[in-house]
Design a protein around this motif. Structure first.
Motif, mmCIF file in Angstrom:
data_model
loop_
_atom_site.group_PDB
_atom_site.id
_atom_site.type_symbol
_atom_site.label_atom_id
_atom_site.label_comp_id
_atom_site.label_asym_id
_atom_site.label_seq_id
_atom_site.Cartn_x
_atom_site.Cartn_y
_atom_site.Cartn_z
ATOM 1 N N LEU A 271 0.830 -1.213 0.000
ATOM 2 C CA LEU A 271 0.000 0.000 0.000
ATOM 3 C C LEU A 271 0.859 1.254 0.000
ATOM 4 C CD1 LEU A 271 -2.839 -0.732 2.581
ATOM 5 C CD2 LEU A 271 -3.071 -0.498 0.113
ATOM 6 N N THR A 272 0.392 2.269 -0.705
ATOM 7 C CA THR A 272 0.985 3.602 -0.634
ATOM 8 C C THR A 272 0.354 4.323 0.558
ATOM 9 O OG1 THR A 272 -0.752 4.542 -2.031
ATOM 10 C CG2 THR A 272 1.226 3.712 -3.161
ATOM 11 N N SER A 273 0.801 5.526 0.844
ATOM 12 C CA SER A 273 0.167 6.279 1.940
ATOM 13 C C SER A 273 -1.280 6.604 1.573
ATOM 14 C CB SER A 273 0.952 7.538 2.274
ATOM 15 O OG SER A 273 1.067 8.371 1.150
ATOM 16 N N ASP A 274 -1.549 6.927 0.300
ATOM 17 C CA ASP A 274 -2.936 7.140 -0.134
ATOM 18 C C ASP A 274 -3.731 5.846 0.007
ATOM 19 O OD1 ASP A 274 -2.516 9.792 -0.743
ATOM 20 O OD2 ASP A 274 -2.282 9.453 -2.904
ATOM 21 N N GLY A 275 -3.086 4.724 -0.308
ATOM 22 C CA GLY A 275 -3.733 3.432 -0.170
ATOM 23 C C GLY A 275 -4.084 3.114 1.267
ATOM 24 N N GLU A 276 -3.188 3.459 2.189
ATOM 25 C CA GLU A 276 -3.457 3.253 3.626
ATOM 26 C C GLU A 276 -4.690 4.049 4.053
ATOM 27 O OE1 GLU A 276 -2.167 1.658 6.280
ATOM 28 O OE2 GLU A 276 -0.491 0.660 5.298
ATOM 29 N N GLN A 277 -4.743 5.310 3.640
ATOM 30 C CA GLN A 277 -5.869 6.161 4.020
ATOM 31 C C GLN A 277 -7.170 5.645 3.409
ATOM 32 O OE1 GLN A 277 -4.808 10.160 2.924
ATOM 33 N NE2 GLN A 277 -2.953 10.111 4.166
ATOM 34 N N PHE A 278 -7.098 5.262 2.119
ATOM 35 C CA PHE A 278 -8.280 4.739 1.456
ATOM 36 C C PHE A 278 -8.748 3.451 2.134
ATOM 37 C CE2 PHE A 278 -10.181 1.765 -1.506
ATOM 38 C CZ PHE A 278 -11.320 2.473 -1.847
ATOM 39 N N ALA A 279 -7.804 2.540 2.408
ATOM 40 C CA ALA A 279 -8.152 1.258 3.034
ATOM 41 C C ALA A 279 -8.823 1.471 4.384
ATOM 42 C CB ALA A 279 -6.902 0.390 3.183
#
Length: 110
Positions: free
Chosen positions: A80-88
């Motif tokens: 996960l990217t940082s955006d991916g972490e937030q989205f998840a």
């Protein structure tokens, strides 16, 4: 479900919501996607093949490839990217807020 960010490439559809949610949960726990064949997008997560989720995660910039010095030559590793972490975090919270029967229906229908 939380809204996806704008895709980097033409947006692929999330075909199987159950797989997508399970993939996000595993990635949040620190697991990685192993891409065995970049041309065919043959992907493995926790020993199971990903059929639909990888393209969406990649297109929306929610995962990115990283160098895994402990990995095998010729394989590609994604997390996960940082955006991916937030989205998840948002997506999994929204998923858990749904009643159990809606989650079951969405899993069965894809």
């Amino acid at each position: 479900m939380a809204a996806l960010p704008h895709p980097r490439t033409p947006s692929p559809a999330v075909v199987h919501l159950g797989e997508f949610v399970d993939t996000l949960a595993a990635l949040r726990r620190g697991h990685v996607i192993v891409v065995m064949d970049p041309d065919k997008r043959t992907c493995i997560l926790d020993g199971m093949g990903l059929q639909w989720s990888f393209r969406s995660l990649d297109a929306y910039g929610l995962v990115e490839e990283f160098d895994n010095p402990d990995g095998f030559e010729g394989l590609h590793y994604y997390r996960l990217t940082s955006d991916g972490e937030q989205f998840a975090e948002r997506a999994l919270a929204a998923w858990c807020e749904r009643p159990w029967h809606q989650r079951l229906m969405l899993r069965l229908r894809g």
